[in-house]
Design a protein around this motif. Structure first.
Motif, mmCIF file in Angstrom:
data_model
loop_
_atom_site.group_PDB
_atom_site.id
_atom_site.type_symbol
_atom_site.label_atom_id
_atom_site.label_comp_id
_atom_site.label_asym_id
_atom_site.label_seq_id
_atom_site.Cartn_x
_atom_site.Cartn_y
_atom_site.Cartn_z
ATOM 1 N N ALA A 85 38.770 36.137 44.821
ATOM 2 C CA ALA A 85 37.860 36.930 44.600
ATOM 3 C C ALA A 85 37.836 37.043 43.181
ATOM 4 O O ALA A 85 36.798 37.062 42.431
ATOM 5 C CB ALA A 85 38.551 38.324 45.107
ATOM 6 N N LEU A 88 35.672 34.396 42.226
ATOM 7 C CA LEU A 88 34.254 34.475 42.729
ATOM 8 C C LEU A 88 34.093 33.274 43.826
ATOM 9 O O LEU A 88 33.119 32.711 43.990
ATOM 10 C CB LEU A 88 33.086 34.363 41.866
ATOM 11 C CG LEU A 88 33.142 35.940 40.952
ATOM 12 C CD1 LEU A 88 31.739 35.448 40.027
ATOM 13 C CD2 LEU A 88 33.098 37.027 41.674
ATOM 14 N N GLU A 89 35.009 33.010 44.399
ATOM 15 C CA GLU A 89 35.339 32.010 45.500
ATOM 16 C C GLU A 89 35.183 32.476 47.014
ATOM 17 O O GLU A 89 34.977 31.810 47.988
ATOM 18 C CB GLU A 89 36.392 31.095 45.603
ATOM 19 C CG GLU A 89 36.616 30.213 44.268
ATOM 20 C CD GLU A 89 37.957 29.574 44.183
ATOM 21 O OE1 GLU A 89 38.850 29.757 44.847
ATOM 22 O OE2 GLU A 89 38.094 28.856 43.033
ATOM 23 N N SER A 90 35.121 33.957 47.093
ATOM 24 C CA SER A 90 34.915 34.586 48.379
ATOM 25 C C SER A 90 34.317 36.023 48.145
ATOM 26 O O SER A 90 34.415 36.543 46.772
ATOM 27 C CB SER A 90 36.257 34.699 49.202
ATOM 28 O OG SER A 90 37.199 35.395 48.575
ATOM 29 N N GLY A 91 33.862 36.488 49.247
ATOM 30 C CA GLY A 91 33.297 37.933 48.988
ATOM 31 C C GLY A 91 32.125 38.084 49.436
ATOM 32 O O GLY A 91 31.302 37.144 49.762
ATOM 33 N N THR A 92 31.469 39.321 49.606
ATOM 34 C CA THR A 92 30.231 39.474 50.119
ATOM 35 C C THR A 92 29.349 40.823 49.211
ATOM 36 O O THR A 92 29.908 41.507 48.729
ATOM 37 C CB THR A 92 30.108 39.865 51.707
ATOM 38 O OG1 THR A 92 30.800 41.053 51.569
ATOM 39 C CG2 THR A 92 30.757 39.011 52.685
ATOM 40 N N LEU A 93 28.115 40.591 49.233
ATOM 41 C CA LEU A 93 27.047 41.613 48.493
ATOM 42 C C LEU A 93 26.028 42.018 49.348
ATOM 43 O O LEU A 93 25.402 41.332 50.025
ATOM 44 C CB LEU A 93 26.934 40.814 47.174
ATOM 45 C CG LEU A 93 26.109 41.465 45.912
ATOM 46 C CD1 LEU A 93 27.247 42.420 45.628
ATOM 47 C CD2 LEU A 93 25.689 40.622 44.948
ATOM 48 N N ARG A 111 23.464 32.210 43.564
ATOM 49 C CA ARG A 111 24.273 31.197 44.552
ATOM 50 C C ARG A 111 24.238 29.916 44.109
ATOM 51 O O ARG A 111 25.084 29.154 44.596
ATOM 52 C CB ARG A 111 23.112 31.262 45.883
ATOM 53 C CG ARG A 111 23.183 32.539 46.915
ATOM 54 C CD ARG A 111 24.693 32.665 47.236
ATOM 55 N NE ARG A 111 25.363 31.550 48.166
ATOM 56 C CZ ARG A 111 24.909 31.524 49.400
ATOM 57 N NH1 ARG A 111 24.243 32.623 50.122
ATOM 58 N NH2 ARG A 111 25.330 30.409 50.106
ATOM 59 N N HIS A 114 27.632 30.571 42.727
ATOM 60 C CA HIS A 114 28.651 31.051 43.243
ATOM 61 C C HIS A 114 28.209 30.932 44.737
ATOM 62 O O HIS A 114 27.880 31.847 45.416
ATOM 63 C CB HIS A 114 28.980 32.668 42.963
ATOM 64 C CG HIS A 114 29.036 32.933 41.510
ATOM 65 N ND1 HIS A 114 30.402 32.224 40.953
ATOM 66 C CD2 HIS A 114 28.380 33.277 40.701
ATOM 67 C CE1 HIS A 114 30.240 32.695 39.598
ATOM 68 N NE2 HIS A 114 29.238 33.252 39.534
ATOM 69 N N ILE A 117 29.713 33.095 47.883
ATOM 70 C CA ILE A 117 29.515 34.560 47.993
ATOM 71 C C ILE A 117 28.444 34.788 49.055
ATOM 72 O O ILE A 117 27.306 34.051 49.155
ATOM 73 C CB ILE A 117 29.083 35.196 46.705
ATOM 74 C CG1 ILE A 117 30.404 34.921 45.745
ATOM 75 C CG2 ILE A 117 28.734 36.718 46.937
ATOM 76 C CD1 ILE A 117 31.634 35.467 45.980
ATOM 77 N N ILE A 119 25.589 36.981 50.886
ATOM 78 C CA ILE A 119 24.663 38.148 50.525
ATOM 79 C C ILE A 119 23.741 38.543 51.555
ATOM 80 O O ILE A 119 23.025 37.713 52.148
ATOM 81 C CB ILE A 119 23.972 37.491 49.342
ATOM 82 C CG1 ILE A 119 24.614 37.250 47.857
ATOM 83 C CG2 ILE A 119 22.832 38.656 48.732
ATOM 84 C CD1 ILE A 119 23.886 36.696 46.683
ATOM 85 N N LEU A 275 32.259 40.847 40.694
ATOM 86 C CA LEU A 275 31.300 40.281 41.534
ATOM 87 C C LEU A 275 29.976 40.761 40.849
ATOM 88 O O LEU A 275 29.018 40.223 40.829
ATOM 89 C CB LEU A 275 31.667 40.541 43.019
ATOM 90 C CG LEU A 275 30.476 40.121 43.791
ATOM 91 C CD1 LEU A 275 30.238 38.746 43.774
ATOM 92 C CD2 LEU A 275 30.980 40.424 45.244
#
Length: 295
Positions: A85, A88-93, A111, A114, A117, A119, A275
């Motif tokens: 995180a 910024l190699e994983s996560g959602t928005l 994108r 990153h 991530i 979205i 993020l």
């Protein structure tokens, strides 16, 4: 029983001694010995056989190590996840927008930097964008809604003039520009009351003391464009929001003083996150619209 005591047990078993365990944990050897001694004293057990410099777990110690192994494996996985995180190699928005073209441009730029991530983009009017932000069902919004709430952090993305949309057979076609009075005479098509465009239009009509009954009220810019194409009246839209339609002409509005401002909004308590902060950073790299470059 404390976490630091269990961590000491795991470290001694892993590294094969008290000194090595202390070095791995950044503690002193007496501190490690004291933690294990207290655990053995409190529960009346022996965890390690101490034979000179050799340290081996007792049978009970091995059973305890098996029991606590999932704790430290979960800790390792959590650390790896947090590291991802941070990078910024994983996560959602979750994003909501009333300006899909600009939202998609922002997502594409983000994108590129990153790609890992995820979205999700939802579409709604300005009021819905604010409602979703305040209800915490969206992380950010790209919207013409004004950030009048002190709880929101805002960054301007685009400012555009309002233009008129008229049917290709309208008597207005061929003019260099039109006024609000001319549009009112032709019959204006209104957007829903919660639309940012409609609020700007209503403010301009009031400023010019023009009383106007709409020929039609529609929800959404697409419906307004189709209504103009069908000859049901004239419409007003932000310049960058109009993508073109056969049979429709666009014209500047000579006495329009307002501009449509599209902003990136996020709750202030979330804007400092890595993020969302990176999304704001990317937003500053977006090229200006044609109307902004012309100013």
């Amino acid at each position: 029983m404390q976490y630091v005591q269990l961590r000491a047990v795991q470290a001694v078993a892993t590294h094969g001694g008290f000194s090595a365990a202390a070095s791995a944990l950044g503690l002193t050897q007496p501190a490690i010995s004291d933690q294990i001694r207290r655990l053995e004293r409190d529960y009346g057990c022996m965890l390690f056989h101490r034979r000179g410099r050799t340290v081996e777990p007792t049978e009970f110690g091995r059973r305890l190590l098996a029991a606590i192994r999932p704790i430290f494996e979960a800790e390792r996985q959590a650390a790896a996840l947090l590291s991802q995180a941070a990078a910024l190699e994983s996560g959602t928005l979750s994003m909501i927008s009333d300006a899909p073209d600009l939202a998609v441009s922002l997502i594409a730029a983000f994108r590129t930097r990153h790609p890992a991530i995820g979205i999700h983009l939802a579409i709604g009017n300005a009021e819905t964008c604010l409602e979703r932000l305040h209800a915490a069902s969206a992380d950010v919004a790209v919207t013409a809604a004004a950030a009048i709430d002190a709880r929101l952090h805002a960054q301007t993305l685009r400012e555009d003039p309002l233009i008129a949309l008229v049917h290709g057979c309208s008597a207005l076609v061929g003019r260099k520009s039109v006024s609000f009075a001319m549009l009112a005479e032709q019959g204006l098509i209104f957007r829903e009351s919660h639309s940012a465009t409609q609020r700007l239009l209503a403010g301009e009509l009031q400023r010019h003391a023009i009383s106007c009954t709409p020929t039609l009220t529609v929800d959404g810019r697409e419906a307004m464009v189709e209504a103009v194409a069908a000859g049901l009246g004239v419409g007003v839209i932000a310049a960058s929001e109009y993508g073109g339609r056969h049979g429709i002409s666009t014209m500047p509005i000579s006495d329009c003083r307002v501009r449509m401002t599209i902003s990136l909004l996020a709750p202030r308590d979330q804007a400092a996150s890595r993020l969302i902060g990176e999304l704001f950073t990317v937003a500053r790299t977006l090229p200006p619209s044609a109307s902004q470059r012309a100013r």
